[in-house]
Structures are given as C-alpha cells and as structure tokens.
Motif scaffolding. Structure first.
Motif, PDB file in Angstrom:
ATOM      1  N   UNK A   1      13.695  59.818  75.802  1.00 47.83           N
ATOM      2  CA  UNK A   1      14.385  60.489  76.896  1.00 47.83           C
ATOM      3  C   UNK A   1      15.668  61.088  76.344  1.00 47.83           C
ATOM      4  N   UNK A   2      15.928  62.338  76.689  1.00 46.45           N
ATOM      5  CA  UNK A   2      17.101  63.049  76.187  1.00 46.45           C
ATOM      6  C   UNK A   2      17.914  63.544  77.373  1.00 46.45           C
ATOM      7  N   UNK A   3      19.153  63.078  77.484  1.00 48.69           N
ATOM      8  CA  UNK A   3      20.056  63.583  78.522  1.00 48.69           C
ATOM      9  C   UNK A   3      20.426  64.996  78.108  1.00 48.69           C
ATOM     10  N   UNK A   4      19.895  65.970  78.823  1.00 46.88           N
ATOM     11  CA  UNK A   4      19.933  67.363  78.394  1.00 46.88           C
ATOM     12  C   UNK A   4      20.861  68.217  79.244  1.00 46.88           C
ATOM     13  N   UNK A   5      21.643  69.051  78.555  1.00 47.30           N
ATOM     14  CA  UNK A   5      22.446  70.057  79.250  1.00 47.30           C
ATOM     15  C   UNK A   5      21.491  71.100  79.839  1.00 47.30           C
ATOM     16  N   UNK A   6      21.904  71.812  80.875  1.00 46.18           N
ATOM     17  CA  UNK A   6      21.037  72.858  81.435  1.00 46.18           C
ATOM     18  C   UNK A   6      20.607  73.848  80.344  1.00 46.18           C
ATOM     19  N   UNK A   7      19.321  74.143  80.333  1.00 48.91           N
ATOM     20  CA  UNK A   7      18.779  75.097  79.378  1.00 48.91           C
ATOM     21  C   UNK A   7      18.413  74.509  78.028  1.00 48.91           C
ATOM     22  N   UNK A   8      18.727  73.239  77.769  1.00 51.63           N
ATOM     23  CA  UNK A   8      18.379  72.624  76.478  1.00 51.63           C
ATOM     24  C   UNK A   8      16.885  72.329  76.441  1.00 51.63           C
ATOM     25  N   UNK A   9      16.197  72.786  75.391  1.00 56.20           N
ATOM     26  CA  UNK A   9      14.742  72.629  75.316  1.00 56.20           C
ATOM     27  C   UNK A   9      14.267  72.055  73.980  1.00 56.20           C
ATOM     28  N   UNK A  10      15.153  71.451  73.215  1.00 61.72           N
ATOM     29  CA  UNK A  10      14.775  70.923  71.896  1.00 61.72           C
ATOM     30  C   UNK A  10      14.583  69.408  71.898  1.00 61.72           C
ATOM     31  N   UNK A  11      14.119  68.859  73.001  1.00 66.90           N
ATOM     32  CA  UNK A  11      13.894  67.419  73.084  1.00 66.90           C
ATOM     33  C   UNK A  11      12.983  66.905  71.968  1.00 66.90           C
ATOM     34  N   UNK A  12      11.892  67.614  71.617  1.00 69.31           N
ATOM     35  CA  UNK A  12      11.062  67.110  70.521  1.00 69.31           C
ATOM     36  C   UNK A  12      11.815  66.979  69.194  1.00 69.31           C
ATOM     37  N   UNK A  13      12.717  67.896  68.895  1.00 65.04           N
ATOM     38  CA  UNK A  13      13.502  67.802  67.661  1.00 65.04           C
ATOM     39  C   UNK A  13      14.405  66.574  67.689  1.00 65.04           C
ATOM     40  N   UNK A  14      14.938  66.251  68.843  1.00 65.20           N
ATOM     41  CA  UNK A  14      15.785  65.063  68.975  1.00 65.20           C
ATOM     42  C   UNK A  14      14.969  63.810  68.696  1.00 65.20           C
ATOM     43  N   UNK A  15      13.818  63.685  69.326  1.00 62.12           N
ATOM     44  CA  UNK A  15      13.015  62.466  69.205  1.00 62.12           C
ATOM     45  C   UNK A  15      12.359  62.367  67.825  1.00 62.12           C
ATOM     46  N   UNK A  16      12.349  63.470  67.067  1.00 65.37           N
ATOM     47  CA  UNK A  16      11.911  63.379  65.672  1.00 65.37           C
ATOM     48  C   UNK A  16      12.742  62.363  64.900  1.00 65.37           C
ATOM     49  N   UNK A  17      14.001  62.166  65.289  1.00 65.16           N
ATOM     50  CA  UNK A  17      14.831  61.164  64.617  1.00 65.16           C
ATOM     51  C   UNK A  17      14.213  59.780  64.692  1.00 65.16           C
ATOM     52  N   UNK A  18      13.628  59.448  65.831  1.00 63.74           N
ATOM     53  CA  UNK A  18      12.931  58.166  65.976  1.00 63.74           C
ATOM     54  C   UNK A  18      11.608  58.191  65.223  1.00 63.74           C
TER      55      UNK A  18
END
Length: 154
Positions: free
Chosen positions: A96-113
C-alpha cells in the motif's frame, strides 16, 4: 544453495526486532503451510523512518527504500513465529502506498520489497503481488507491506 539466514548474513542484513502491534492483532499467523503477516510499516527502532505522501514529500526511490524496510519487518515477524529458514518461498506481497494526487508509480515503490525478497530467497522469492495507492496509512507513513509465505515440508 544457501539458507535464507545464510543469505541474509551474506547480504549484511540483520532482521530487526518485530515491531509491536499498533492495535488488536498479532504480527504473523500460521495457517497450515502458510504464514500471513500483518501489514508492516517502515518502523526503525519503533519510530517511522519517514512520514508523508509518495509523489509529494517522498520520492519514488525513497519510498522503495521504505518498502524494503517494511518487507524486512515482515520477515522479522515470520522469523519470530517459525524461523526464517522454515520458509520455502514467498507466495504473495501486498503493498500500500500513500499517494499524492496523480501519483501512479506504486509498482516501482513496492519493487523495494520485492527486490529484497528476491535477494534473500532467490527464485523462491518470486511472488504474486498487488501494489495499491491509498489516501492515508497508519501513523502517516508512506508505505505498508504484508506478506504470505509458504513453509517447507517438515
């Protein structure tokens, strides 16, 4: 092939202490050959490593590093319950990514895990995954990760 604990040592990673639950739940629960973790946030020494929304106060790269911390906190919960070397593989990661409006790179974030799990478990670390943008997360943290792992046959 080295064991997960040997691989952690080779990578210079020490699993943290299991973060204390912030509510009425336990950090991990075994059901048959599976272990499910509670969602883990990026706590370091009991405090959030960062606060804010990804795409505003937190960059994608910084958030990926925070997702790595979340995954290691989840592995610590697994280790405390059954021992890390009992894990045969990672089945599923939900991020789960607390996202600013318009942010769409959640998969890149979870790549860290996902990347740290592949580092620790090799091929057995490959998993199914969901990466979801949300408005808010507990404590105001930017990332939360939960795992499902499969245990080796006794």
């Amino acid at each position: 092939m080295s064991t997960p604990s040997q691989r952690l040592a080779e990578l210079g990673i020490t699993l943290p202490s299991v973060p204390a639950p912030a509510g009425s739940y336990i950090p991990a629960r075994r059901s048959g050959s599976l272990v499910f973790t509670a969602g883990q946030v990026p706590l370091v020494d009991g405090k959030p490593a960062a606060l804010g929304k990804v795409g505003a106060e937190i960059s994608t790269d910084e958030a990926a590093g925070l997702a790595r911390i979340c995954a290691l906190n989840a592995l610590a919960a697994v280790d405390a319950l059954v021992g890390i070397d009992a894990v045969a593989g990672v089945v599923k990661v939900v991020g789960f990514v607390a996202s600013a409006p318009g942010f769409v790179e959640q998969p890149k974030v979870i790549n860290g895990a996902s990347d740290v799990l592949a580092d620790v478990f090799g091929e057995a670390g490959k998993h199914a995954r969901s990466a979801v943008g949300v408005a808010e997360l507990p404590l105001g943290v930017p990332v939360e990760v939960e795992l499902v792992v499969e245990l080796a046959e006794p």
